[in-house]
Structures are given as structure tokens and as C-alpha cells.
Scaffold this motif. Structure first.
Motif, PDB file in Angstrom:
ATOM      1  N   VAL A  42       0.851  -1.200   0.000  1.00  0.00           N
ATOM      2  CA  VAL A  42       0.000   0.000   0.000  1.00  0.00           C
ATOM      3  C   VAL A  42       0.888   1.253   0.000  1.00  0.00           C
ATOM      4  CG1 VAL A  42      -1.839   1.250   1.198  1.00  0.00           C
ATOM      5  CG2 VAL A  42      -1.793  -1.267   1.255  1.00  0.00           C
ATOM      6  N   ARG A  43       1.933   1.200   0.840  1.00  0.00           N
ATOM      7  CA  ARG A  43       2.904   2.304   0.857  1.00  0.00           C
ATOM      8  C   ARG A  43       3.472   2.520  -0.552  1.00  0.00           C
ATOM      9  NH1 ARG A  43       7.511  -0.453   3.255  1.00  0.00           N
ATOM     10  NH2 ARG A  43       7.938  -0.948   1.090  1.00  0.00           N
ATOM     11  N   ASP A  44       3.868   1.431  -1.212  1.00  0.00           N
ATOM     12  CA  ASP A  44       4.518   1.572  -2.512  1.00  0.00           C
ATOM     13  C   ASP A  44       3.544   1.944  -3.623  1.00  0.00           C
ATOM     14  OD1 ASP A  44       6.989   1.230  -1.430  1.00  0.00           O
ATOM     15  OD2 ASP A  44       7.129  -0.904  -1.838  1.00  0.00           O
ATOM     16  N   ARG A 125      -0.027  -2.888  15.639  1.00  0.00           N
ATOM     17  CA  ARG A 125       1.168  -3.659  15.979  1.00  0.00           C
ATOM     18  C   ARG A 125       2.294  -3.429  14.959  1.00  0.00           C
ATOM     19  NH1 ARG A 125       2.214  -8.053  12.841  1.00  0.00           N
ATOM     20  NH2 ARG A 125       0.657  -8.329  11.228  1.00  0.00           N
ATOM     21  N   ARG A 126       2.040  -2.626  13.956  1.00  0.00           N
ATOM     22  CA  ARG A 126       3.031  -2.467  12.877  1.00  0.00           C
ATOM     23  C   ARG A 126       4.101  -1.441  13.233  1.00  0.00           C
ATOM     24  NH1 ARG A 126       1.443  -5.203   8.077  1.00  0.00           N
ATOM     25  NH2 ARG A 126      -0.304  -6.475   8.724  1.00  0.00           N
ATOM     26  N   ASP A 127       5.130  -1.414  12.392  1.00  0.00           N
ATOM     27  CA  ASP A 127       6.298  -0.610  12.765  1.00  0.00           C
ATOM     28  C   ASP A 127       6.102   0.900  12.580  1.00  0.00           C
ATOM     29  OD1 ASP A 127       6.238  -1.059  10.026  1.00  0.00           O
ATOM     30  OD2 ASP A 127       8.283  -1.828   9.866  1.00  0.00           O
ATOM     31  N   PHE A 128       5.696   1.330  11.378  1.00  0.00           N
ATOM     32  CA  PHE A 128       5.647   2.773  11.106  1.00  0.00           C
ATOM     33  C   PHE A 128       4.332   3.139  10.428  1.00  0.00           C
ATOM     34  CE2 PHE A 128      10.046   1.194  10.551  1.00  0.00           C
ATOM     35  CZ  PHE A 128      10.516   1.671  11.767  1.00  0.00           C
ATOM     36  N   ASP A 170       9.273  -2.408  22.562  1.00  0.00           N
ATOM     37  CA  ASP A 170       8.646  -3.692  22.235  1.00  0.00           C
ATOM     38  C   ASP A 170       9.526  -4.493  21.284  1.00  0.00           C
ATOM     39  OD1 ASP A 170       6.434  -3.198  23.718  1.00  0.00           O
ATOM     40  OD2 ASP A 170       5.148  -2.602  22.034  1.00  0.00           O
ATOM     41  N   ASP A 171      10.044  -3.814  20.269  1.00  0.00           N
ATOM     42  CA  ASP A 171      10.789  -4.534  19.240  1.00  0.00           C
ATOM     43  C   ASP A 171      11.857  -3.611  18.651  1.00  0.00           C
ATOM     44  OD1 ASP A 171      11.780  -5.829  17.061  1.00  0.00           O
ATOM     45  OD2 ASP A 171       9.840  -6.232  16.111  1.00  0.00           O
ATOM     46  N   ALA A 172      13.064  -3.756  19.178  1.00  0.00           N
ATOM     47  CA  ALA A 172      14.138  -2.837  18.770  1.00  0.00           C
ATOM     48  C   ALA A 172      14.660  -3.113  17.356  1.00  0.00           C
ATOM     49  CB  ALA A 172      15.285  -2.899  19.774  1.00  0.00           C
ATOM     50  N   THR A 173      14.205  -4.220  16.709  1.00  0.00           N
ATOM     51  CA  THR A 173      14.623  -4.379  15.300  1.00  0.00           C
ATOM     52  C   THR A 173      14.048  -3.222  14.480  1.00  0.00           C
ATOM     53  OG1 THR A 173      12.724  -5.730  14.626  1.00  0.00           O
ATOM     54  CG2 THR A 173      14.675  -6.919  15.401  1.00  0.00           C
ATOM     55  N   ARG A 174      13.004  -2.600  15.004  1.00  0.00           N
ATOM     56  CA  ARG A 174      12.410  -1.451  14.291  1.00  0.00           C
ATOM     57  C   ARG A 174      13.405  -0.300  14.149  1.00  0.00           C
ATOM     58  NH1 ARG A 174       6.830  -2.073  17.748  1.00  0.00           N
ATOM     59  NH2 ARG A 174       6.156  -3.992  16.708  1.00  0.00           N
ATOM     60  N   ILE A 175      14.382  -0.246  15.044  1.00  0.00           N
ATOM     61  CA  ILE A 175      15.411   0.797  14.938  1.00  0.00           C
ATOM     62  C   ILE A 175      16.148   0.629  13.613  1.00  0.00           C
ATOM     63  CG2 ILE A 175      17.637   1.525  15.924  1.00  0.00           C
ATOM     64  CD1 ILE A 175      16.442   0.917  18.700  1.00  0.00           C
ATOM     65  N   ARG A 180      16.589   1.758   7.476  1.00  0.00           N
ATOM     66  CA  ARG A 180      16.503   1.191   6.133  1.00  0.00           C
ATOM     67  C   ARG A 180      15.473   1.959   5.286  1.00  0.00           C
ATOM     68  NH1 ARG A 180      14.056  -3.615   4.476  1.00  0.00           N
ATOM     69  NH2 ARG A 180      13.569  -4.236   6.614  1.00  0.00           N
ATOM     70  N   TYR A 181      14.304   2.212   5.863  1.00  0.00           N
ATOM     71  CA  TYR A 181      13.280   2.941   5.086  1.00  0.00           C
ATOM     72  C   TYR A 181      13.701   4.391   4.866  1.00  0.00           C
ATOM     73  CZ  TYR A 181      10.132  -1.013   5.688  1.00  0.00           C
ATOM     74  OH  TYR A 181       9.573  -2.257   5.655  1.00  0.00           O
ATOM     75  N   GLU A 182      14.313   4.986   5.893  1.00  0.00           N
ATOM     76  CA  GLU A 182      14.757   6.374   5.769  1.00  0.00           C
ATOM     77  C   GLU A 182      15.659   6.498   4.532  1.00  0.00           C
ATOM     78  OE1 GLU A 182      16.440   9.550   9.063  1.00  0.00           O
ATOM     79  OE2 GLU A 182      17.575   7.753   8.701  1.00  0.00           O
ATOM     80  N   HIS A 183      16.574   5.567   4.414  1.00  0.00           N
ATOM     81  CA  HIS A 183      17.525   5.624   3.306  1.00  0.00           C
ATOM     82  C   HIS A 183      16.857   5.243   1.980  1.00  0.00           C
ATOM     83  CE1 HIS A 183      21.116   5.010   0.948  1.00  0.00           C
ATOM     84  NE2 HIS A 183      20.717   3.773   0.688  1.00  0.00           N
ATOM     85  N   ARG A 184      16.126   4.127   2.002  1.00  0.00           N
ATOM     86  CA  ARG A 184      15.565   3.633   0.739  1.00  0.00           C
ATOM     87  C   ARG A 184      14.616   4.642   0.113  1.00  0.00           C
ATOM     88  NH1 ARG A 184      11.383  -1.145   0.718  1.00  0.00           N
ATOM     89  NH2 ARG A 184      13.021  -2.379   1.688  1.00  0.00           N
ATOM     90  N   LEU A 185      13.804   5.276   0.954  1.00  0.00           N
ATOM     91  CA  LEU A 185      12.787   6.177   0.417  1.00  0.00           C
ATOM     92  C   LEU A 185      13.248   7.634   0.397  1.00  0.00           C
ATOM     93  CD1 LEU A 185       9.732   4.615   2.323  1.00  0.00           C
ATOM     94  CD2 LEU A 185      10.567   4.037   0.045  1.00  0.00           C
TER      95      LEU A 185
HETATM   96  P1  ATP Z   1      10.019  -4.352   2.134  1.00  0.00           P
HETATM   97  O1  ATP Z   1       9.580  -3.366   1.113  1.00  0.00           O
HETATM   98  O2  ATP Z   1      11.394  -4.139   2.667  1.00  0.00           O
HETATM   99  O3  ATP Z   1       9.754  -5.788   1.790  1.00  0.00           O
HETATM  100  P2  ATP Z   1       7.683  -4.508   3.699  1.00  0.00           P
HETATM  101  O4  ATP Z   1       7.014  -3.251   4.108  1.00  0.00           O
HETATM  102  O5  ATP Z   1       7.017  -5.413   2.738  1.00  0.00           O
HETATM  103  O6  ATP Z   1       9.118  -4.024   3.305  1.00  0.00           O
HETATM  104  P3  ATP Z   1       8.189  -6.737   5.462  1.00  0.00           P
HETATM  105  O7  ATP Z   1       9.453  -6.838   6.248  1.00  0.00           O
HETATM  106  O8  ATP Z   1       7.935  -7.683   4.366  1.00  0.00           O
HETATM  107  O9  ATP Z   1       8.104  -5.247   5.005  1.00  0.00           O
HETATM  108  O10 ATP Z   1       6.980  -6.749   6.466  1.00  0.00           O
HETATM  109  C1  ATP Z   1       5.634  -6.617   6.021  1.00  0.00           C
HETATM  110  C2  ATP Z   1       4.872  -5.667   6.921  1.00  0.00           C
HETATM  111  O11 ATP Z   1       4.880  -6.194   8.255  1.00  0.00           O
HETATM  112  C3  ATP Z   1       5.501  -4.278   7.039  1.00  0.00           C
HETATM  113  O12 ATP Z   1       5.015  -3.407   6.060  1.00  0.00           O
HETATM  114  C4  ATP Z   1       5.111  -3.852   8.421  1.00  0.00           C
HETATM  115  O13 ATP Z   1       3.800  -3.317   8.404  1.00  0.00           O
HETATM  116  C5  ATP Z   1       5.064  -5.150   9.198  1.00  0.00           C
HETATM  117  N1  ATP Z   1       6.281  -5.416   9.970  1.00  0.00           N
HETATM  118  C6  ATP Z   1       7.397  -6.079   9.570  1.00  0.00           C
HETATM  119  N2  ATP Z   1       8.308  -6.133  10.547  1.00  0.00           N
HETATM  120  C7  ATP Z   1       7.781  -5.499  11.604  1.00  0.00           C
HETATM  121  C8  ATP Z   1       8.242  -5.233  12.930  1.00  0.00           C
HETATM  122  N3  ATP Z   1       9.437  -5.604  13.349  1.00  0.00           N
HETATM  123  N4  ATP Z   1       7.388  -4.571  13.740  1.00  0.00           N
HETATM  124  C9  ATP Z   1       6.177  -4.204  13.316  1.00  0.00           C
HETATM  125  N5  ATP Z   1       5.710  -4.404  12.094  1.00  0.00           N
HETATM  126  C10 ATP Z   1       6.484  -5.055  11.237  1.00  0.00           C
END
Ligand code: ATP
Length: 410
Positions: A42-44, A125-128, A170-175, A180-185
Motif C-alpha cells: 500500500v505504501r509503494d 502492531r506495525r512498525d511505522f 517492544d521490538d528494537a529491530t524497528r530501529i 533502512r526505510y529512511e535511506h531507501r525512500l
Molecule cells: P520491504 O519493502 O522491505 O519488503 P515490507 O514493508 O514489505 O518491506 P516486510 O518486512 O515484508 O516489510 O513486512 C511486512 C509488513 O509487516 C511491514 O510493512 C510492516 O507493516 C510489518 N512489519 C514487519 N516487521 C515489523 C516489525 N518488526 N514490527 C512491526 N511491524 C512489522
């Protein structure tokens, strides 16, 4: 629903995917369920970027919907009942279906406890915000946008924003995902998100080695990963992974050179060997164990430093090719390549490159069987003759099969 994007969606999705999305929406509706396209796609769609990860969320039961869809098509179905997810593989693309779920983090960094929930639960529950939008696929609201966290505004402003203040805890992998998104986009961290990221950087300690390594590898697979590593250094993210790794100008130069010699889109193992190039062996071991590197990569990283410690042996312009071969045989190729790029001695680099591009492929035409046929009896002597023949071949003293036979007889 704030807006209807049906025309945009119809243009964006490849026709077979669109057709299936509509069928899936109708089937879901017949089952009394709601179906949405969510996340990165959806973002893309808004950004006009290609994305072939079709993530669907079902308010209801993803597995029963997937089974229905699989029944009348040639799709290959896999299901994970524990997670309430299913994958439908069609020729050329696949759809990932997940049951909408809510997550509870029992402790920071742990994998969350999951239970079925609403779309709203699933989005929070999603990251951004930019990854937390959904498009409805059921016929009554086909193309309707659900944007509870103002992801579209953030896309327009170019901002990466977390959805709640505890997100990085909750989930520091989001850091790492944020960088990654900051740079890619070409986006920026929203001010409060950046403040919280800096505040919570220590939470990276709660993440398992495998998850952390996976995120690092995703960074290394992007274009010009050195830029993300520099940013990660600036935000003290790298030093949290290991205090000795640096995302500095030297690394930037090396990565750029790495892309020139290794034309694959992401020379992952070479990047890693360069990333650890200025570490001590002890620091390298700490990093290998923290990120739980698999054997092959760990070996390339170790070889990099072992070879670096012996480079003086290769700083001689008069070395014979067989001496170069002898010194380098057995080292992993990315370790040799990393040293060729990083060494300040042109002679060393030249010798390393000669090995990589030529010497490592040189093999005599005769093998052990040929030698036996020529009357050499089995045993250590045969091995010695083969080695001598290999050296002669490396040094250009024998070329043809006839030369080799003459050499063996002598
Ligand atoms: P990419 O374009 O890099 O594939 P993506 O947005 O499709 O990115 P995925 O890693 O495939 O990302 O994850 C799919 C979706 O799941 C993300 O768009 C995000 O909403 C959610 N998601 C993935 N990882 C996390 C996380 N660590 N915490 C919260 N939400 C996450």
C-alpha cells in the motif's frame, strides 16, 4: 474510510493479481469476513514503486479463505495454523494471507504473544505509519483506504514515524528497519521518533543474534548500504551492535570499490569482510557470536583477519605464481577480495587479484588416473608429482597435455 483508491489500485496491481484480489474479496464477503491489502504494497502504491509482496489481512479466518481460493485454481497452498496464516502460490506471484491479530509483548525484544483481532489491532502492531495503511478488497468498499495513523500524510511529508512511544522498546529491530526505510525512500525520522530511537537504542541488547543479523543483512542488501551504516553510527546504533564497528568514510570508500569488482547487486559476504576489517580477532569473535553468523560467513570473516596478518608475505613483486597460490590457497574468496581492496600496498593487491582472477582456476590437464596410466604407482609419490605439476602449470612452465606428460616423465 477516508478515500477510495479503486482506480489507482486497478492501475497498480498486475492484471492477474487484481483479478484474484477481487475474487478473494468476493469470497471473503460471502464468508462474512473483511479482506484488506496491507503494509508495504500500500505504501509503494502511493509512492509509485514496484512491490511484489502481496500481504492480505482477513478479519476472520485467513486459512479457511485461502482454502476456498485454492479449491478452484491451480494455486499451491501452504498453511500455518499456529499463526493463522496461509500462502497461495500462483504461477508468477503469490499472496500471503494472515488472520488479523493483536500482539502483546511479554518482555522487550521477545516474540509477541498473538491472538486473533480486528484490523485496527493488526495495524497498531506495525512498525511505522507508512506501513500501517490498508486497502479494502471486499466488494462493498473495494479500494477504500484505512489510514488510522496518518501514514499518507507521512508519505507526503517524507517521515518515518512509529505508532506509539513504546514501539522501539517492544521490538528494537524497528530501529534498524527505520534506518533502512529512511535511506531507501529518502525520508527522515520524524522528530519524536528520532528522540525515542536515541532513547531506546540500548534495547537492541534485547534482540536475539539471529534477528539482529537478519536486519543487518537486509541493510546490506539495499543500495549503498554504507549510507545507512553511517547514519547508524551517528545514532549510536552500530556501537550498540558492537563498539568496534564503524560506519565511517573509509568503509564508504571500500563498499563503493566492492560494488565495482563484485557486480552482484549486494556482495553480502564481501561487505561483511570489509565491515570487520579493522577489528581485532577478539572483537571479530565477539561480533560473530553476538550475531550468530552461520559457518560460511563466520569463516570468511575470520579468514579476512588471518590473511591481513600475513599480507607482508605477499608484498614481494618477484613472487612466483605458485608461491602466491601457496599463500592464498584455502582462504575464502571474499576474505581475499576484502584484503585486495583494503591493502595499501599495490603489489599485495595485485598479487591477491592475480590469485582471484586467474591462479585459483589453474588446474593441470592430467589427473591422478592419468598418472597411474603412465606408470606412476599409487602412494605419496603420486601426490608429490601432481603438486609439482600444478606448480609448473601455475608458473607457465607447462601448457599443453604433451608438456605435462613430458614433465611427469622427467
Ligand atoms: P520491504 O519493502 O522491505 O519488503 P515490507 O514493508 O514489505 O518491506 P516486510 O518486512 O515484508 O516489510 O513486512 C511486512 C509488513 O509487516 C511491514 O510493512 C510492516 O507493516 C510489518 N512489519 C514487519 N516487521 C515489523 C516489525 N518488526 N514490527 C512491526 N511491524 C512489522
Amino acid at each position: 474510510m477516508s478515500e477510495n483508491l479503486a482506480p489507482k489500485l486497478e492501475k497498480y496491481l498486475p492484471p492477474p493479481v487484481l483479478a484474484l484480489a477481487k475474487i478473494a474479496g468476493r469470497e471473503a464477503s460471502e464468508l462474512g469476513q473483511e479482506l484488506y491489502l496491507v503494509g508495504g504494497v500500500v505504501r509503494d502504491l502511493f509512492l509509485g514503486r514496484a512491490n511484489f509482496d502481496y500481504d492480505l489481512v482477513v478479519e476472520g479466518n485467513a486459512i479457511s479463505l485461502a482454502r476456498r481460493l485454492a479449491k478452484d485454481s491451480q494455486a499451491k497452498l501452504t498453511t500455518h495454523s499456529h499463526f493463522g496464516t496461509a500462502k497461495l502460490k500462483y504461477p508468477g506471484f503469490s499472496l500471503d494471507l494472515a488472520t488479523a491479530r493483536s500482539e502483546i509483548y511479554s518482555r522487550p525484544g521477545a516474540l509477541p504473544t498473538v491472538k486473533p483481532g480486528s484490523l485496527k489491532d493488526d495495524l497498531i502492531r506495525r512498525d511505522f505509519s507508512i506501513n500501517a495503511m490498508a486497502l479494502c478488497l471486499t466488494p462493498q468498499h473495494f479500494g477504500g483506504l484505512i489510514d488510522l495513523y496518518h501514514g499518507k500524510d507521512d508519505l507526503e511529508r517524507g517521515l518515518i514515524r512509529i505508532l506509539h512511544p513504546n514501539s522501539f522498546i517492544d521490538d528494537a529491530t524497528r530501529i534498524l528497519r527505520a534506518l533502512r526505510y529512511e535511506h531507501r525512500l529518502g525520508f527522515k525520522l520524524e522528530t519524536e521518533t528520532e528522540r525515542l530511537l536515541r532513547r531506546d537504542v540500548a534495547m537492541l541488547d534485547t534482540i536475539s543474534g539471529d534477528r539482529l543479523r537478519h536486519e543487518l543483512e537486509l541493510i546490506l542488501k539495499e543500495d549503498q548500504p554504507e549510507k545507512m551504516l553511517r547514519r547508524a553510527d551517528e545514532l549510536e546504533v552500530l556501537s550498540k551492535i558492537h563498539p568496534a564497528i564503524k560506519g565511517n568514510g573509509w568503509l564508504g570508500k571500500m563498499f563503493a570499490k566492492a560494488r565495482q569488482v563484485d557486480k552482484r547487486t549486494s556482495p553480502l559476504s564481501l561487505y561483511l569482510c570489509l565491515l570487520i576489517y579493522n577489528l581485532t580477532e577478539k572483537e571479530n569473535e565477539e561480533l560473530i557470536s553476538r550475531l550468530n553468523f552461520p559457518k560460511r560467513l563466520a569463516q570468511a570473516m575470520r579468514h579476512t583477519l588471518q590473511l591481513k596478518a600475513h599480507l607482508h608475505n605477499l608484498a614481494n613483486p618477484k613472487l612466483k605464481p605458485s608461491d602466491i597460490y601457496q599463500s592464498l590457497h584455502g582462504y575464502a574468496a571474499p576474505a581475499i577480495q576484502a584484503n585486495a581492496l583494503a591493502s595499501e600496498s599495490p603489489i599485495v593487491s595485485q598479487n591477491l587479484r592475480l590469485y582471484l582472477t586467474k591462479l585459483r582456476y589453474v588446474k593441470p590437464l592430467l589427473n591422478g588416473e592419468d598418472l597411474k596410466r603412465m606408470g606412476v604407482s599409487e602412494g605419496p609419490r603420486l601426490g608429490e608429482i601432481l603438486n609439482a605439476l600444478h606448480r609448473a602449470k601455475l608458473n607457465g612452465e607447462v601448457r599443453t597435455r604433451k608438456d605435462e606428460e613430458r614433465f611427469v616423465r622427467s
